[in-house]
Write a protein that holds these residues in place. Structure first.
Motif, PDB file in Angstrom:
ATOM      1  N   VAL A 153      -7.497 -20.521  -3.520  1.00  0.00           N
ATOM      2  CA  VAL A 153      -6.614 -19.795  -2.609  1.00  0.00           C
ATOM      3  C   VAL A 153      -7.337 -19.626  -1.274  1.00  0.00           C
ATOM      4  O   VAL A 153      -8.401 -19.003  -1.225  1.00  0.00           O
ATOM      5  N   LEU A 154      -6.778 -20.203  -0.224  1.00  0.00           N
ATOM      6  CA  LEU A 154      -7.341 -20.057   1.120  1.00  0.00           C
ATOM      7  C   LEU A 154      -6.739 -18.796   1.728  1.00  0.00           C
ATOM      8  O   LEU A 154      -5.579 -18.791   2.164  1.00  0.00           O
ATOM      9  N   THR A 155      -7.499 -17.700   1.705  1.00  0.00           N
ATOM     10  CA  THR A 155      -6.995 -16.413   2.163  1.00  0.00           C
ATOM     11  C   THR A 155      -7.045 -16.307   3.687  1.00  0.00           C
ATOM     12  O   THR A 155      -7.705 -17.094   4.363  1.00  0.00           O
ATOM     13  N   LYS A 156      -6.318 -15.319   4.198  1.00  0.00           N
ATOM     14  CA  LYS A 156      -6.264 -15.033   5.645  1.00  0.00           C
ATOM     15  C   LYS A 156      -5.739 -16.238   6.421  1.00  0.00           C
ATOM     16  O   LYS A 156      -6.219 -16.559   7.514  1.00  0.00           O
ATOM     17  N   ALA A 157      -4.730 -16.902   5.830  1.00  0.00           N
ATOM     18  CA  ALA A 157      -4.149 -18.080   6.470  1.00  0.00           C
ATOM     19  C   ALA A 157      -3.494 -17.738   7.801  1.00  0.00           C
ATOM     20  O   ALA A 157      -3.290 -18.629   8.643  1.00  0.00           O
ATOM     21  N   ASP A 158      -3.143 -16.470   8.027  1.00  0.00           N
ATOM     22  CA  ASP A 158      -2.541 -16.071   9.299  1.00  0.00           C
ATOM     23  C   ASP A 158      -3.501 -16.235  10.466  1.00  0.00           C
ATOM     24  O   ASP A 158      -3.064 -16.262  11.640  1.00  0.00           O
ATOM     25  N   LEU A 159      -4.813 -16.358  10.180  1.00  0.00           N
ATOM     26  CA  LEU A 159      -5.802 -16.566  11.238  1.00  0.00           C
ATOM     27  C   LEU A 159      -5.839 -18.021  11.701  1.00  0.00           C
ATOM     28  O   LEU A 159      -6.566 -18.339  12.641  1.00  0.00           O
ATOM     29  N   VAL A 160      -5.083 -18.885  11.044  1.00  0.00           N
ATOM     30  CA  VAL A 160      -4.988 -20.295  11.441  1.00  0.00           C
ATOM     31  C   VAL A 160      -3.520 -20.576  11.751  1.00  0.00           C
ATOM     32  O   VAL A 160      -2.783 -21.116  10.909  1.00  0.00           O
ATOM     33  N   PRO A 161      -3.050 -20.218  12.939  1.00  0.00           N
ATOM     34  CA  PRO A 161      -1.621 -20.330  13.247  1.00  0.00           C
ATOM     35  C   PRO A 161      -1.129 -21.763  13.425  1.00  0.00           C
ATOM     36  O   PRO A 161       0.070 -22.028  13.266  1.00  0.00           O
ATOM     37  N   ASP A 162      -2.039 -22.686  13.749  1.00  0.00           N
ATOM     38  CA  ASP A 162      -1.605 -24.066  13.968  1.00  0.00           C
ATOM     39  C   ASP A 162      -1.362 -24.766  12.630  1.00  0.00           C
ATOM     40  O   ASP A 162      -2.292 -24.893  11.823  1.00  0.00           O
ATOM     41  N   PRO A 163      -0.144 -25.225  12.364  1.00  0.00           N
ATOM     42  CA  PRO A 163       0.167 -25.846  11.073  1.00  0.00           C
ATOM     43  C   PRO A 163      -0.659 -27.087  10.783  1.00  0.00           C
ATOM     44  O   PRO A 163      -1.052 -27.321   9.636  1.00  0.00           O
ATOM     45  N   ASP A 164      -0.937 -27.892  11.806  1.00  0.00           N
ATOM     46  CA  ASP A 164      -1.714 -29.111  11.587  1.00  0.00           C
ATOM     47  C   ASP A 164      -3.153 -28.779  11.185  1.00  0.00           C
ATOM     48  O   ASP A 164      -3.730 -29.427  10.300  1.00  0.00           O
ATOM     49  N   THR A 165      -3.729 -27.766  11.834  1.00  0.00           N
ATOM     50  CA  THR A 165      -5.097 -27.356  11.478  1.00  0.00           C
ATOM     51  C   THR A 165      -5.139 -26.813  10.055  1.00  0.00           C
ATOM     52  O   THR A 165      -6.049 -27.121   9.287  1.00  0.00           O
ATOM     53  N   LEU A 166      -4.140 -26.001   9.702  1.00  0.00           N
ATOM     54  CA  LEU A 166      -4.094 -25.443   8.351  1.00  0.00           C
ATOM     55  C   LEU A 166      -3.932 -26.554   7.323  1.00  0.00           C
ATOM     56  O   LEU A 166      -4.602 -26.540   6.275  1.00  0.00           O
ATOM     57  N   ALA A 167      -3.081 -27.519   7.600  1.00  0.00           N
ATOM     58  CA  ALA A 167      -2.892 -28.642   6.681  1.00  0.00           C
ATOM     59  C   ALA A 167      -4.181 -29.433   6.520  1.00  0.00           C
ATOM     60  O   ALA A 167      -4.497 -29.911   5.416  1.00  0.00           O
ATOM     61  N   HIS A 168      -4.941 -29.573   7.597  1.00  0.00           N
ATOM     62  CA  HIS A 168      -6.220 -30.283   7.533  1.00  0.00           C
ATOM     63  C   HIS A 168      -7.210 -29.529   6.639  1.00  0.00           C
ATOM     64  O   HIS A 168      -7.921 -30.145   5.836  1.00  0.00           O
ATOM     65  N   LEU A 169      -7.237 -28.205   6.753  1.00  0.00           N
ATOM     66  CA  LEU A 169      -8.142 -27.401   5.922  1.00  0.00           C
ATOM     67  C   LEU A 169      -7.749 -27.480   4.452  1.00  0.00           C
ATOM     68  O   LEU A 169      -8.612 -27.557   3.565  1.00  0.00           O
ATOM     69  N   VAL A 170      -6.449 -27.459   4.189  1.00  0.00           N
ATOM     70  CA  VAL A 170      -5.978 -27.589   2.813  1.00  0.00           C
ATOM     71  C   VAL A 170      -6.372 -28.953   2.251  1.00  0.00           C
ATOM     72  O   VAL A 170      -6.812 -29.066   1.102  1.00  0.00           O
ATOM     73  N   SER A 171      -6.234 -29.995   3.067  1.00  0.00           N
ATOM     74  CA  SER A 171      -6.584 -31.351   2.628  1.00  0.00           C
ATOM     75  C   SER A 171      -8.073 -31.469   2.344  1.00  0.00           C
ATOM     76  O   SER A 171      -8.477 -32.061   1.329  1.00  0.00           O
ATOM     77  N   ASP A 172      -8.907 -30.932   3.227  1.00  0.00           N
ATOM     78  CA  ASP A 172     -10.361 -30.977   3.012  1.00  0.00           C
ATOM     79  C   ASP A 172     -10.745 -30.256   1.725  1.00  0.00           C
ATOM     80  O   ASP A 172     -11.598 -30.722   0.968  1.00  0.00           O
ATOM     81  N   THR A 173     -10.115 -29.109   1.490  1.00  0.00           N
ATOM     82  CA  THR A 173     -10.412 -28.350   0.276  1.00  0.00           C
ATOM     83  C   THR A 173      -9.974 -29.129  -0.956  1.00  0.00           C
ATOM     84  O   THR A 173     -10.679 -29.157  -1.969  1.00  0.00           O
ATOM     85  N   GLY A 174      -8.823 -29.792  -0.876  1.00  0.00           N
ATOM     86  CA  GLY A 174      -8.354 -30.597  -1.988  1.00  0.00           C
ATOM     87  C   GLY A 174      -9.283 -31.749  -2.296  1.00  0.00           C
ATOM     88  O   GLY A 174      -9.472 -32.110  -3.472  1.00  0.00           O
ATOM     89  N   THR A 175      -9.910 -32.323  -1.262  1.00  0.00           N
ATOM     90  CA  THR A 175     -10.891 -33.393  -1.481  1.00  0.00           C
ATOM     91  C   THR A 175     -12.111 -32.875  -2.231  1.00  0.00           C
ATOM     92  O   THR A 175     -12.702 -33.587  -3.047  1.00  0.00           O
ATOM     93  N   ALA A 176     -12.483 -31.616  -1.965  1.00  0.00           N
ATOM     94  CA  ALA A 176     -13.638 -31.011  -2.636  1.00  0.00           C
ATOM     95  C   ALA A 176     -13.291 -30.464  -4.007  1.00  0.00           C
ATOM     96  O   ALA A 176     -14.195 -30.098  -4.766  1.00  0.00           O
ATOM     97  N   ALA A 177     -12.002 -30.416  -4.331  1.00  0.00           N
ATOM     98  CA  ALA A 177     -11.574 -29.883  -5.629  1.00  0.00           C
ATOM     99  C   ALA A 177     -10.445 -30.742  -6.185  1.00  0.00           C
ATOM    100  O   ALA A 177      -9.300 -30.284  -6.281  1.00  0.00           O
ATOM    101  N   PRO A 178     -10.747 -31.989  -6.549  1.00  0.00           N
ATOM    102  CA  PRO A 178      -9.687 -32.874  -7.045  1.00  0.00           C
ATOM    103  C   PRO A 178      -9.059 -32.337  -8.332  1.00  0.00           C
ATOM    104  O   PRO A 178      -9.742 -31.821  -9.200  1.00  0.00           O
ATOM    105  N   GLY A 179      -7.744 -32.461  -8.400  1.00  0.00           N
ATOM    106  CA  GLY A 179      -7.032 -31.969  -9.581  1.00  0.00           C
ATOM    107  C   GLY A 179      -6.794 -30.485  -9.589  1.00  0.00           C
ATOM    108  O   GLY A 179      -6.326 -29.939 -10.595  1.00  0.00           O
TER     109      GLY A 179
END
Length: 369
Positions: A153-179
């Motif tokens: 769970v990526l908390t305090k998502a409101d501190l990243v208002p740009d959707p593209d930046t947030l999507a990039h962070l979610v993608s990076d985290t998914g790469t570090a936690a496959p499945g």
């Protein structure tokens, strides 16, 4: 002692805390007169609070205090409770289905059980600070090893208002936690809370993370009321203080229960070879394609892992993190084996001494000639 004065617990309410036919079957051998099942919702200084068919109970744990720290009563445990005692006593723990274990900082290299019988391990990672993928991998390995299903769970998502930046962070985290499911969540705006609540609506979940990641705020948002203390983080480094000091099991309004834990400064692996393998499943799969079965993935010809790094399909950082966690786990295993050997030698010497003592008693005192 049981307290039913302000409790609405009914004989069937244990189901809300995870009681099912499997637990009923496991408890059956302990169903002696005066013993009832109970789930530990808090542990504090040799005593614990449990929810039982008769209400909330405060019980002593001294009868089940073992030498093995892995068998100490823990939040989430199911137990057979002596309902007739005053105070009540925990007579025995039911075998755990899952156990979230980290290594302690002691020289004995013992394991510490953080929570028992969890179905989901919710790893809270704050977006108020730079994303630490290595820590995500460490927590994920810990969760996989426990037998629980990890969720990041990526908390305090409101501190990243740009959707593209947030999507990039979610993608990076998914790469570090496959499945692993990765959810951006904001307790301030409510973003992602409904989705997370639905995911945790059945079974038991344990909330993990460092201090300052917003765990207590998230727990309050999921429960629907301020059940955990919350303090502001430091502006200088984005870190917080420990606001949760005990591991509390909290019922969720949408179903299921949540174990909130204190912030973890250090998360050492403990006998987590399987968890590391699952956290780095893509490397394990690639290793099976290497030319040599004992490939170290450093300079060997025909190494599928190195080939994946060269073509960009595997980040080099992943391999380095994989090696680091494997080395840590191997060092701990070596220390643990040495400790076990020392304990066996000590027990053997004690038995020898006892045997000599018993032989001398049997022979009786020696007579002087």
């Amino acid at each position: 002692m049981f307290d039913t004065s302000s409790d609405t617990t009914s004989p069937h309410s244990l189901a809300a805390y995870g009681w099912d036919d499997g637990w009923a079957e496991t408890f059956a051998p302990y169903a002696a007169p005066g013993l009832v099942p109970g789930r530990v919702i808090r542990v504090d200084r040799g005593q614990c609070d449990l929810v039982t068919p008769n209400g909330l109970a405060r019980a002593d744990t001294e009868l089940v205090t073992p030498r093995d720290p892995m068998r100490i009563v823990c939040t989430g445990d199911w137990a057979a409770v002596d309902a007739e005692g005053d105070p009540a006593y925990v007579r025995t723990l039911l075998p755990r289905r899952t156990a979230l274990v980290r290594s302690t900082s002691s020289k004995r290299s013992d394991g510490q059980v953080l929570a028992a019988n969890a179905d989901h391990a919710v790893i809270a990672v704050s977006l108020a600070a730079e994303l630490d993928l290595g820590r995500v991998e460490r927590f994920t390995a810990l969760a996989w090893e426990s037998g629980a299903q990890p969720v990041v769970v990526l908390t305090k998502a409101d501190l990243v208002p740009d959707p593209d930046t947030l999507a990039h962070l979610v993608s990076d985290t998914g790469t570090a936690a496959p499945g692993v499911r990765v959810l951006p969540v904001s307790s301030a705006t409510g973003e992602g809370l409904a989705e997370l609540g639905a995911l945790l609506a059945s079974g038991t979940s344990v909330l993990l993370g460092q201090s300052g990641t917003g765990k207590s705020t998230l727990a309050n948002a999921l429960v629907g009321e301020a059940v955990q203390d919350v303090r502001a983080i430091r502006d200088s480094d984005g870190k917080g203080r420990h606001t949760t000091t005990t591991r509390d099991l909290l019922p969720l309004p949408s179903g299921g229960v949540l174990i909130d834990t204190p912030g973890l400064r250090g998360v050492g692996l403990w006998d987590a070879g399987g968890g590391v393998a699952q956290a780095f499943a893509e490397i394990e799969e690639l290793a099976g394609r290497c030319r040599f079965p004992d490939c170290a993935h450093r300079a060997e010809p025909g190494c599928a892992v190195l080939a994946a790094i060269e073509d960009g399909s595997l980040p080099g950082r992943r391999l380095e993190s994989y090696r680091k966690l494997l080395r840590e786990n191997e060092r701990l295993a070596a220390r643990t084996d040495a400790r076990l050997r020392a304990e066996l030698r000590r027990d053997w010497k004690q038995r020898q001494a006892l045997g000599r003592h018993m032989v001398e008693r049997k022979r009786g005192p020696r007579r002087e000639r």
